[in-house]
Design a protein around this motif. Structure first.
Motif, short mmCIF file in Angstrom:
data_model
loop_
_atom_site.label_atom_id
_atom_site.label_comp_id
_atom_site.label_asym_id
_atom_site.label_seq_id
_atom_site.Cartn_x
_atom_site.Cartn_y
_atom_site.Cartn_z
N THR A 270 2.03 1.02 -9.12
CA THR A 270 0.94 0.27 -8.52
C THR A 270 -0.09 -0.14 -9.56
OG1 THR A 270 1.21 1.38 -6.38
CG2 THR A 270 -0.91 0.34 -6.81
N ASP B 148 5.20 4.48 -6.48
CA ASP B 148 4.37 5.53 -7.06
C ASP B 148 3.12 4.92 -7.69
OD1 ASP B 148 4.81 5.33 -10.25
OD2 ASP B 148 6.65 4.77 -9.19
N TRP B 149 2.15 5.78 -7.99
CA TRP B 149 0.86 5.29 -8.45
C TRP B 149 0.95 4.57 -9.79
CZ3 TRP B 149 -1.22 7.02 -13.06
CH2 TRP B 149 -0.74 8.22 -13.57
N ALA C 144 -4.11 4.15 -4.64
CA ALA C 144 -2.86 4.56 -5.27
C ALA C 144 -2.97 5.96 -5.85
CB ALA C 144 -2.47 3.56 -6.37
N SER D 171 0.81 -1.22 0.00
CA SER D 171 0.00 0.00 0.00
C SER D 171 0.84 1.27 0.00
CB SER D 171 -0.94 0.00 1.21
OG SER D 171 -0.19 -0.06 2.42
N SER D 172 2.11 1.15 0.26
CA SER D 172 2.98 2.33 0.25
C SER D 172 4.33 1.90 -0.32
CB SER D 172 3.15 2.90 1.66
OG SER D 172 3.73 1.93 2.51
N ALA E 136 -7.07 -0.95 -3.82
CA ALA E 136 -5.68 -0.71 -4.18
C ALA E 136 -5.57 0.26 -5.35
CB ALA E 136 -4.98 -2.03 -4.52
N SER E 137 -6.46 0.14 -6.33
CA SER E 137 -6.45 1.03 -7.49
C SER E 137 -6.78 2.46 -7.08
CB SER E 137 -7.45 0.56 -8.55
OG SER E 137 -7.18 -0.76 -8.97
#
Length: 235
Positions: free
Chosen positions: A92, A88-89, A134, A84-85, A130-131
């Motif tokens: 992800t 970067d998006w 991010a 989750s961290s 998760a999507s």
């Protein structure tokens, strides 16, 4: 109208010649769908696979739609969700996109069920979380509406790309012709047709465009999509 399957508890286990559970029912349905396609899945056939009467299965689900919902969520559960961290998006979303593609290629029926209606099972919601998360953490996306639009656009690409790839794989199996064999078969006709000069851009595409593998085509389309949903990059 009965509640969604996720709001209905599973019946307690009981001794029987063929013990049942939602998990065993779903796994049997997935085996059938993997082997014969989604059209082969019915409550009757799944019951036969488990050596049980069809009416017994209705203690665990009410309709075939319930069964499909459970199958879809089990497939989502095969996707390895990124941390989750710490990334970067883009990384992800790229990891999630590759995860859902791998599942669709492993279970082709999964691509058929994408986009039909919202998937509300716990694994599907974890994938959606998760999507969304991010992008919600990223400074580029100013509010949840911007996040929602970006995720919808990504999902539209994934549904289209995966259904097209699965359809091509099925066509190759049904005809016995892979891409190269099909090109050789269609080559004489296409050469004559393009020589007419009526389709100059099609001819340019046929003669000059790079030949991409399914992997590279998916990656290139995904990269363009991620560029496109980045705020400030459009125009």
């Amino acid at each position: 109208m009965s509640a969604v399957i996720w709001d209905r508890p599973e019946p307690a286990k009981r001794p029987a010649p063929s013990p049942l559970s939602r998990e065993s029912i779903v796994q049997a349905a997935i085996r059938l769908a993997d082997a014969e396609g989604l059209e082969a899945v019915s409550v009757r056939k799944v019951a036969a696979e488990l050596d049980a009467g069809p009416m017994r299965l209705y203690g665990y689900l009410s309709t075939k739609d319930d069964l499909l919902d459970l199958m879809v969520d089990t497939a989502y559960g095969e996707i390895l969700l990124p941390e989750s961290s710490g990334q970067d998006w883009r990384s992800t979303l790229r990891a999630l996109a590759h995860g859902i593609r791998q599942v669709a290629l492993r279970h082709e029926w999964f691509a058929d069920l994408l986009g039909r209606r919202p998937h509300l099972g716990p694994h599907a919601l974890a994938y959606l979380e998760a999507s969304l998360a991010a992008l919600d953490r990223a400074d580029e996306f100013e509010n949840i509406d911007a996040v929602s639009r970006a995720v919808r656009t990504l999902n539209a690409y994934l549904i289209g790309a995966l259904r097209a790839e699965v359809a091509e794989r099925r066509a190759e199996r049904s005809t016995g012709l892979d891409k190269d064999s099909w090109r050789r078969k269609a080559g004489p006709y296409l050469t004559r047709t393009l020589a007419s000069g009526d389709f100059p851009t099609v001819a340019k595409f046929v003669h000059d465009a790079s030949r991409e593998t399914p992997d590279s085509a998916f990656d290139e389309g995904l990269n363009q999509l991620l560029d496109g949903i980045t705020p400030g990059r459009a125009g």
